[in-house]
Design an enzyme around this catalytic site. Structure first.
Site, PDB file in Angstrom:
ATOM      1  N   ASP A  83       0.693   0.835  -7.069  1.00 12.42           N
ATOM      2  CA  ASP A  83       0.880   1.844  -6.013  1.00 12.42           C
ATOM      3  C   ASP A  83       2.219   1.673  -5.305  1.00 12.42           C
ATOM      4  O   ASP A  83       2.711   0.545  -5.170  1.00 12.42           O
ATOM      5  CB  ASP A  83      -0.269   1.706  -4.995  1.00 12.42           C
ATOM      6  CG  ASP A  83      -0.392   2.929  -4.104  1.00 12.42           C
ATOM      7  OD1 ASP A  83       0.255   3.959  -4.394  1.00 12.42           O
ATOM      8  OD2 ASP A  83      -1.122   2.840  -3.101  1.00 12.42           O
TER       9      ASP A  83
ATOM     10  N   HIS B  18       8.390   6.675 -10.195  1.00 14.83           N
ATOM     11  CA  HIS B  18       7.480   6.434 -11.320  1.00 14.83           C
ATOM     12  C   HIS B  18       8.243   5.827 -12.504  1.00 14.83           C
ATOM     13  O   HIS B  18       7.739   4.944 -13.188  1.00 14.83           O
ATOM     14  CB  HIS B  18       6.802   7.738 -11.747  1.00 14.83           C
ATOM     15  CG  HIS B  18       5.877   8.300 -10.709  1.00 14.83           C
ATOM     16  ND1 HIS B  18       4.974   7.528 -10.023  1.00 14.83           N
ATOM     17  CD2 HIS B  18       5.711   9.570 -10.239  1.00 14.83           C
ATOM     18  CE1 HIS B  18       4.287   8.280  -9.173  1.00 14.83           C
ATOM     19  NE2 HIS B  18       4.723   9.523  -9.289  1.00 14.83           N
TER      20      HIS B  18
ATOM     21  N   TRP C  44      -4.569  14.803 -10.942  1.00 15.42           N
ATOM     22  CA  TRP C  44      -4.340  16.211 -11.305  1.00 15.42           C
ATOM     23  C   TRP C  44      -4.046  17.050 -10.065  1.00 15.42           C
ATOM     24  O   TRP C  44      -3.511  18.155 -10.173  1.00 15.42           O
ATOM     25  CB  TRP C  44      -5.566  16.788 -12.031  1.00 15.42           C
ATOM     26  CG  TRP C  44      -5.779  16.222 -13.396  1.00 15.42           C
ATOM     27  CD1 TRP C  44      -6.716  15.297 -13.752  1.00 15.42           C
ATOM     28  CD2 TRP C  44      -5.058  16.533 -14.588  1.00 15.42           C
ATOM     29  NE1 TRP C  44      -6.620  15.013 -15.089  1.00 15.42           N
ATOM     30  CE2 TRP C  44      -5.611  15.764 -15.626  1.00 15.42           C
ATOM     31  CE3 TRP C  44      -3.991  17.392 -14.886  1.00 15.42           C
ATOM     32  CZ2 TRP C  44      -5.136  15.816 -16.934  1.00 15.42           C
ATOM     33  CZ3 TRP C  44      -3.520  17.450 -16.186  1.00 15.42           C
ATOM     34  CH2 TRP C  44      -4.092  16.661 -17.193  1.00 15.42           C
TER      35      TRP C  44
ATOM     36  N   ARG D 135      -1.880  16.486  -7.881  1.00 12.83           N
ATOM     37  CA  ARG D 135      -0.452  16.417  -7.520  1.00 12.83           C
ATOM     38  C   ARG D 135       0.284  17.628  -8.099  1.00 12.83           C
ATOM     39  O   ARG D 135      -0.210  18.297  -9.006  1.00 12.83           O
ATOM     40  CB  ARG D 135       0.151  15.121  -8.061  1.00 12.83           C
ATOM     41  CG  ARG D 135      -0.494  13.913  -7.411  1.00 12.83           C
ATOM     42  CD  ARG D 135       0.222  12.622  -7.741  1.00 12.83           C
ATOM     43  NE  ARG D 135      -0.435  11.535  -7.036  1.00 12.83           N
ATOM     44  CZ  ARG D 135       0.111  10.370  -6.761  1.00 12.83           C
ATOM     45  NH1 ARG D 135       1.347  10.114  -7.133  1.00 12.83           N
ATOM     46  NH2 ARG D 135      -0.547   9.443  -6.110  1.00 12.83           N
TER      47      ARG D 135
ATOM     48  N   LEU E 131      -2.620 -10.551 -26.073  1.00  6.05           N
ATOM     49  CA  LEU E 131      -2.885  -9.958 -24.755  1.00  6.05           C
ATOM     50  C   LEU E 131      -3.465  -8.563 -24.991  1.00  6.05           C
ATOM     51  O   LEU E 131      -2.945  -7.818 -25.813  1.00  6.05           O
ATOM     52  CB  LEU E 131      -1.567  -9.845 -23.972  1.00  6.05           C
ATOM     53  CG  LEU E 131      -1.582  -8.975 -22.716  1.00  6.05           C
ATOM     54  CD1 LEU E 131      -2.439  -9.613 -21.624  1.00  6.05           C
ATOM     55  CD2 LEU E 131      -0.158  -8.760 -22.181  1.00  6.05           C
TER      56      LEU E 131
ATOM     57  N   ARG F 258      -3.661  -4.757  -5.802  1.00  4.29           N
ATOM     58  CA  ARG F 258      -3.143  -3.437  -5.447  1.00  4.29           C
ATOM     59  C   ARG F 258      -1.846  -3.640  -4.677  1.00  4.29           C
ATOM     60  O   ARG F 258      -1.829  -4.379  -3.689  1.00  4.29           O
ATOM     61  CB  ARG F 258      -4.128  -2.631  -4.603  1.00  4.29           C
ATOM     62  CG  ARG F 258      -3.571  -1.239  -4.294  1.00  4.29           C
ATOM     63  CD  ARG F 258      -4.534  -0.328  -3.583  1.00  4.29           C
ATOM     64  NE  ARG F 258      -3.963   1.018  -3.523  1.00  4.29           N
ATOM     65  CZ  ARG F 258      -4.642   2.147  -3.598  1.00  4.29           C
ATOM     66  NH1 ARG F 258      -5.954   2.112  -3.729  1.00  4.29           N
ATOM     67  NH2 ARG F 258      -4.029   3.309  -3.546  1.00  4.29           N
TER      68      ARG F 258
HETATM   69  C1  FPP Z   1       0.992   5.355  -7.517  1.00  9.30           C
HETATM   70  O1  FPP Z   1       2.160   5.513  -6.747  1.00  9.30           O
HETATM   71  C2  FPP Z   1       1.322   5.359  -8.914  1.00  9.30           C
HETATM   72  C3  FPP Z   1       0.886   6.273  -9.795  1.00  9.30           C
HETATM   73  C4  FPP Z   1       0.011   7.402  -9.436  1.00  9.30           C
HETATM   74  C5  FPP Z   1       1.273   6.225 -11.192  1.00  9.30           C
HETATM   75  C6  FPP Z   1       1.520   4.876 -11.779  1.00  9.30           C
HETATM   76  C7  FPP Z   1       2.313   5.076 -12.973  1.00  9.30           C
HETATM   77  C8  FPP Z   1       3.315   4.286 -13.386  1.00  9.30           C
HETATM   78  C9  FPP Z   1       3.675   3.015 -12.748  1.00  9.30           C
HETATM   79  C10 FPP Z   1       4.080   4.692 -14.557  1.00  9.30           C
HETATM   80  C11 FPP Z   1       3.637   3.983 -15.797  1.00  9.30           C
HETATM   81  C12 FPP Z   1       2.462   4.610 -16.386  1.00  9.30           C
HETATM   82  C13 FPP Z   1       2.186   4.597 -17.706  1.00  9.30           C
HETATM   83  C14 FPP Z   1       0.885   5.099 -18.126  1.00  9.30           C
HETATM   84  C15 FPP Z   1       3.116   4.112 -18.723  1.00  9.30           C
HETATM   85  P1  FPP Z   1       2.243   6.739  -5.756  1.00  9.30           P
HETATM   86  O2  FPP Z   1       2.951   7.850  -6.438  1.00  9.30           O
HETATM   87  O3  FPP Z   1       0.898   7.119  -5.265  1.00  9.30           O
HETATM   88  O4  FPP Z   1       3.123   6.138  -4.620  1.00  9.30           O
HETATM   89  P2  FPP Z   1       3.028   6.469  -3.061  1.00  9.30           P
HETATM   90  O5  FPP Z   1       1.662   6.063  -2.613  1.00  9.30           O
HETATM   91  O6  FPP Z   1       4.122   5.638  -2.482  1.00  9.30           O
HETATM   92  O7  FPP Z   1       3.277   7.935  -2.925  1.00  9.30           O
END
Ligand code: FPP
Length: 247
Positions: A22, A39, A71, A73, A133, A190
């Site tokens: 997160d 991301h 979804w 978002r 792993l 987390r």
């Molecule tokens: C949460 O951060 C993160 C996600 C919803 C996506 C996690 C995905 C990745 C780390 C990319 C890699 C994924 C794959 C499958 C290769 P947020 O956007 O909710 O952050 P915020 O809470 O600061 O807005």
């Protein structure tokens, strides 16, 4: 200069670590960049973490890549997250195959785009015999959705006479989950300081040690992973009993 030998060997890594990655959006916002940039940096943190987990002897690493609630978002962000799965597999699959990583995906596959479904199938098939792993990517995953799908399959088997309703108990029911043949996570991390499970591994996390860290996911690294593991080792696991570490 040579380091003095430690008094004791470092504690072994937990067998199964799960991570809610997160804070990508906030990391990007701090830099006045779009959320998708966060991301993309999150994928780099994932690559570092997979390598670190392998080095530390972790057997199962489960990461939350895309939830059934994501979804909601904006469509551009949803598309960017799907593109990152495509990019990650395209860039890293050969290396994961070589390095002995077994890739598995948990979550609802129905309704995913055809190319994503075939990327997932290919990654699982090509790494099927690896055993260093297990990298489990939760994609289009929600704990409630997983439990509802498992209940539906158990009900179908009951109607078909394959299982008696009286034989449904935690052990038999767990076999209907996406994680059927995996151990539950010992440690769930987390990042970003949020204190929630957000529908992640609701069944499996029953006795998991939860560690919340303030680091935003794109800044996560081996040191942060080792600190979380050290925190895990300070906990006393009782699994509802009174003796520590007796499942
Ligand atoms: C949460 O951060 C993160 C996600 C919803 C996506 C996690 C995905 C990745 C780390 C990319 C890699 C994924 C794959 C499958 C290769 P947020 O956007 O909710 O952050 P915020 O809470 O600061 O807005």
């Amino acid at each position: 200069m040579a380091q003095p030998a430690p008094d004791t060997a470092p504690a072994p890594a937990p067998r199964h670590i799960a991570i809610i990655m997160d804070g990508n959006g906030r990391w990007a916002k701090l830099r006045s960049r779009p959320r998708t940039f966060g991301h993309a940096e999150g994928v780099e943190a994932l690559r570092r973490t997979v390598e670190a987990a392998g080095d530390l002897g972790v057997e199962y690493l489960t990461v939350f890549g895309f939830s059934t609630e994501n979804w909601r978002r904006p469509i551009e962000e949803v598309n960017a997250l799907f593109d990152l799965l495509r990019l990650y597999v395209a860039r890293d699959l050969d290396r994961l195959v070589r390095e002995g990583v077994r890739v598995r995906i948990i979550g609802e596959r129905n309704g995913l785009q055809a190319d994503i479904a075939s990327i997932i199938n290919d990654a699982e098939a090509r790494t099927r015999h690896n055993d260093k792993l297990n990298l489990i990517i939760a994609f289009n995953y929600g704990g409630q959705d997983e439990l509802a799908r498992a209940a539906r399959r158990a009900a179908e088997d009951a109607v078909a006479g394959k299982i008696a309703p009286a034989d449904i108990n935690p052990d038999t029911f767990a076999k209907y989950l996406d994680t059927a043949d995996m151990p539950p996570p010992d440690l769930l991390i987390r990042t970003s300081g949020e204190l929630r499970l957000s529908n992640f591994m609701l069944w499996q996390a029953a006795y998991t040690e939860l560690v919340f860290v303030d680091v935003l996911w794109p800044d996560f690294n081996k040191d942060a992973l080792q600190s979380a593991i050290a925190e895990y080792h300070r906990r006393e696991r009782r699994f509802g009993g009174s003796d520590p570490a007796k499942p």
